[in-house]
Motif scaffolding. Structure first.
Motif, PDB file in Angstrom:
ATOM      1  N   VAL A 115      55.620 -53.920  67.230  1.00  0.00           N
ATOM      2  CA  VAL A 115      56.622 -54.871  66.736  1.00  0.00           C
ATOM      3  C   VAL A 115      57.049 -55.780  67.884  1.00  0.00           C
ATOM      4  O   VAL A 115      57.481 -55.297  68.936  1.00  0.00           O
ATOM      5  CB  VAL A 115      57.860 -54.152  66.155  1.00  0.00           C
ATOM      6  CG1 VAL A 115      58.846 -55.177  65.589  1.00  0.00           C
ATOM      7  CG2 VAL A 115      57.454 -53.155  65.074  1.00  0.00           C
ATOM      8  N   ILE A 116      56.913 -57.099  67.673  1.00  0.00           N
ATOM      9  CA  ILE A 116      57.298 -58.061  68.699  1.00  0.00           C
ATOM     10  C   ILE A 116      58.359 -58.997  68.134  1.00  0.00           C
ATOM     11  O   ILE A 116      58.660 -58.977  66.944  1.00  0.00           O
ATOM     12  CB  ILE A 116      56.081 -58.880  69.186  1.00  0.00           C
ATOM     13  CG1 ILE A 116      55.531 -59.763  68.053  1.00  0.00           C
ATOM     14  CG2 ILE A 116      54.990 -57.965  69.720  1.00  0.00           C
ATOM     15  CD1 ILE A 116      54.477 -60.757  68.497  1.00  0.00           C
ATOM     16  N   THR A 117      58.921 -59.839  68.988  1.00  0.00           N
ATOM     17  CA  THR A 117      59.936 -60.788  68.543  1.00  0.00           C
ATOM     18  C   THR A 117      59.266 -62.092  68.111  1.00  0.00           C
ATOM     19  O   THR A 117      58.156 -62.416  68.565  1.00  0.00           O
ATOM     20  CB  THR A 117      60.928 -61.104  69.670  1.00  0.00           C
ATOM     21  OG1 THR A 117      60.237 -61.803  70.719  1.00  0.00           O
ATOM     22  CG2 THR A 117      61.567 -59.839  70.224  1.00  0.00           C
ATOM     23  N   PRO A 118      59.934 -62.856  67.243  1.00  0.00           N
ATOM     24  CA  PRO A 118      59.399 -64.176  66.885  1.00  0.00           C
ATOM     25  C   PRO A 118      59.212 -65.078  68.105  1.00  0.00           C
ATOM     26  O   PRO A 118      58.289 -65.904  68.131  1.00  0.00           O
ATOM     27  CB  PRO A 118      60.468 -64.726  65.934  1.00  0.00           C
ATOM     28  CG  PRO A 118      61.095 -63.512  65.330  1.00  0.00           C
ATOM     29  CD  PRO A 118      61.114 -62.502  66.439  1.00  0.00           C
ATOM     30  N   ALA A 119      60.072 -64.923  69.103  1.00  0.00           N
ATOM     31  CA  ALA A 119      59.951 -65.731  70.322  1.00  0.00           C
ATOM     32  C   ALA A 119      58.640 -65.417  71.038  1.00  0.00           C
ATOM     33  O   ALA A 119      57.979 -66.321  71.571  1.00  0.00           O
ATOM     34  CB  ALA A 119      61.143 -65.478  71.245  1.00  0.00           C
ATOM     35  N   GLU A 120      58.276 -64.133  71.060  1.00  0.00           N
ATOM     36  CA  GLU A 120      57.000 -63.751  71.684  1.00  0.00           C
ATOM     37  C   GLU A 120      55.823 -64.311  70.893  1.00  0.00           C
ATOM     38  O   GLU A 120      54.841 -64.796  71.468  1.00  0.00           O
ATOM     39  CB  GLU A 120      56.908 -62.228  71.787  1.00  0.00           C
ATOM     40  CG  GLU A 120      57.832 -61.640  72.842  1.00  0.00           C
ATOM     41  CD  GLU A 120      57.888 -60.121  72.812  1.00  0.00           C
ATOM     42  OE1 GLU A 120      57.954 -59.507  73.901  1.00  0.00           O
ATOM     43  OE2 GLU A 120      57.887 -59.538  71.696  1.00  0.00           O
ATOM     44  N   LEU A 121      55.921 -64.251  69.573  1.00  0.00           N
ATOM     45  CA  LEU A 121      54.862 -64.795  68.725  1.00  0.00           C
ATOM     46  C   LEU A 121      54.710 -66.294  68.952  1.00  0.00           C
ATOM     47  O   LEU A 121      53.592 -66.800  69.100  1.00  0.00           O
ATOM     48  CB  LEU A 121      55.163 -64.515  67.252  1.00  0.00           C
ATOM     49  CG  LEU A 121      54.169 -65.113  66.245  1.00  0.00           C
ATOM     50  CD1 LEU A 121      52.776 -64.540  66.441  1.00  0.00           C
ATOM     51  CD2 LEU A 121      54.645 -64.869  64.811  1.00  0.00           C
ATOM     52  N   GLU A 122      55.826 -66.997  68.991  1.00  0.00           N
ATOM     53  CA  GLU A 122      55.747 -68.444  69.206  1.00  0.00           C
ATOM     54  C   GLU A 122      55.177 -68.770  70.576  1.00  0.00           C
ATOM     55  O   GLU A 122      54.389 -69.717  70.728  1.00  0.00           O
ATOM     56  CB  GLU A 122      57.126 -69.084  69.050  1.00  0.00           C
ATOM     57  CG  GLU A 122      57.073 -70.598  69.190  1.00  0.00           C
ATOM     58  CD  GLU A 122      58.357 -71.287  68.772  1.00  0.00           C
ATOM     59  OE1 GLU A 122      58.326 -72.525  68.600  1.00  0.00           O
ATOM     60  OE2 GLU A 122      59.378 -70.594  68.600  1.00  0.00           O
ATOM     61  N   SER A 123      55.543 -67.993  71.580  1.00  0.00           N
ATOM     62  CA  SER A 123      54.995 -68.190  72.918  1.00  0.00           C
ATOM     63  C   SER A 123      53.475 -68.010  72.922  1.00  0.00           C
ATOM     64  O   SER A 123      52.743 -68.784  73.547  1.00  0.00           O
ATOM     65  CB  SER A 123      55.636 -67.189  73.894  1.00  0.00           C
ATOM     66  OG  SER A 123      55.049 -67.291  75.178  1.00  0.00           O
ATOM     67  N   ASP A 124      53.003 -67.000  72.187  1.00  0.00           N
ATOM     68  CA  ASP A 124      51.559 -66.757  72.082  1.00  0.00           C
ATOM     69  C   ASP A 124      50.839 -67.946  71.456  1.00  0.00           C
ATOM     70  O   ASP A 124      49.804 -68.408  71.948  1.00  0.00           O
ATOM     71  CB  ASP A 124      51.285 -65.515  71.220  1.00  0.00           C
ATOM     72  CG  ASP A 124      51.687 -64.225  71.897  1.00  0.00           C
ATOM     73  OD1 ASP A 124      52.122 -64.271  73.064  1.00  0.00           O
ATOM     74  OD2 ASP A 124      51.577 -63.158  71.245  1.00  0.00           O
ATOM     75  N   ILE A 125      51.396 -68.441  70.361  1.00  0.00           N
ATOM     76  CA  ILE A 125      50.733 -69.509  69.619  1.00  0.00           C
ATOM     77  C   ILE A 125      50.776 -70.820  70.404  1.00  0.00           C
ATOM     78  O   ILE A 125      49.805 -71.587  70.411  1.00  0.00           O
ATOM     79  CB  ILE A 125      51.363 -69.650  68.220  1.00  0.00           C
ATOM     80  CG1 ILE A 125      51.009 -68.400  67.419  1.00  0.00           C
ATOM     81  CG2 ILE A 125      50.904 -70.903  67.517  1.00  0.00           C
ATOM     82  CD1 ILE A 125      51.460 -68.349  66.021  1.00  0.00           C
TER      83      ILE A 125
END
Length: 298
Positions: free
Chosen positions: A72-82
């Motif tokens: 489980v990750i944060t939306p901020a981490e997901l956005e950083s990845d993308i």
């Protein structure tokens, strides 16, 4: 006398030119043919070597949770990845894109990447969707029928633990952002009786075949009825794989499977078996985007 001398010179020059043509033209033709053959060989070699396709494995994504960690990750981490992937020239693809590359010679982008979300969490629907849309990226989401059925009966829409409903799955599919795939109807569990969709020791092939047809086939049926979706890829629960499953899944119409084995895939055109057991890299919480992608998607 002078005019005769000039004619002799002209004849001599023409003769020399003719000799040069006789000697050089075949060589030029040979070199041209050799270059063409060489170019074709290089193109063939490039195809044989395959194209690198990294696949990222996500699960839940929530701003705050006691469950933040390996899956489980944060939306901020997901956005950083993308954002990282976009800035490094990667283009997201779906399983259908990959299958079409292998089966139908449809081109892939020069730097493809696949974003996969397992289990069908409602928080993907809420938090991942706007991020993917904002960066014009696609994702593959593998849903579990039993979880979706429970959330449809009691639609709490809780980002901490709910799963997407049949209606939400249809919305995700219709959005063009997500591609829906099969993660079993009721085999996403492990214990003494069975490990995911893996064949039990001593279980007959016939009994195992009946299991996959009844369970995995049921989810195919429900997705077709509720959203007009026919998944072409099977995602193994917990990554529990077995070789006996492959011919059965092929018979059921699945052209690929996703595993939990880590690594980067090298995909060759027309080599269909390479699509079974595709590797992925799990994205955990608390690791910077740069560290996660440093070797995986440089």
């Amino acid at each position: 006398m002078y005019e005769l001398f000039n004619k002799k010179i002209i004849k001599y020059i023409l003769l020399v030119f003719a000799v040069i043509l006789i000697l050089i033209l075949p060589l030029a033709l040979i070199l041209s043919a050799t270059t063409s053959v060489f170019d074709e060989a290089l193109e063939s070699l490039g195809k044989d070597n395959g194209i690198k396709v990294p696949i990222v494995m996500y699960h839940g994504t929530v701003p705050k949770s006691k469950d933040l960690g390996k899956f489980v990750i944060t939306p901020a981490e997901l956005e950083s990845d993308i954002k990282y992937l976009k800035n490094h020239g990667y283009t997201s693809i779906t399983m259908t894109d990959l299958i079409n590359y292998v089966y139908n010679d449809v081109e892939l982008p020069s730097k493809p990447v696949m974003l996969t979300f397992d289990d069908g969490y409602y928080n993907n629907y809420i938090y991942a969707t706007p991020i993917l849309k904002n960066y014009d990226m696609k994702a593959v989401i593998s849903v579990v029928g039993e979880f979706t059925e429970a959330s449809t009966r009691i639609p709490e829409n809780n980002v901490q633990y709910s799963y997407v409903t049949w209606e939400q799955i249809k919305n995700m599919n219709d959005s063009g952002i997500y591609e829906i795939q099969n993660h079993t109807y009721n085999l996403h569990k492990y214990g003494k009786k069975r490990l995911g969709a893996k064949k039990n020791r001593g279980e007959s092939i016939e009994a195992y075949k009946n299991l996959l047809y009844s369970d995995v086939g049921l989810l195919q049926k429900r997705l077709k009825e509720s959203a007009g979706i026919e998944p072409n890829t099977f995602t193994y629960p917990f990554g529990y794989m077995c070789s006996d499953s492959i011919p059965i899944l092929k018979e059921m119409g699945f052209k690929a499977t996703l595993s939990c084995s880590e690594g980067v895939n090298i995909i060759n055109r027309n080599k269909k078996d390479i699509l079974y057991g595709l590797k992925r890299k799990n994205r955990p919480h608390g690791v910077s985007t740069e560290s996660f992608f440093k070797k995986f998607c440089p």
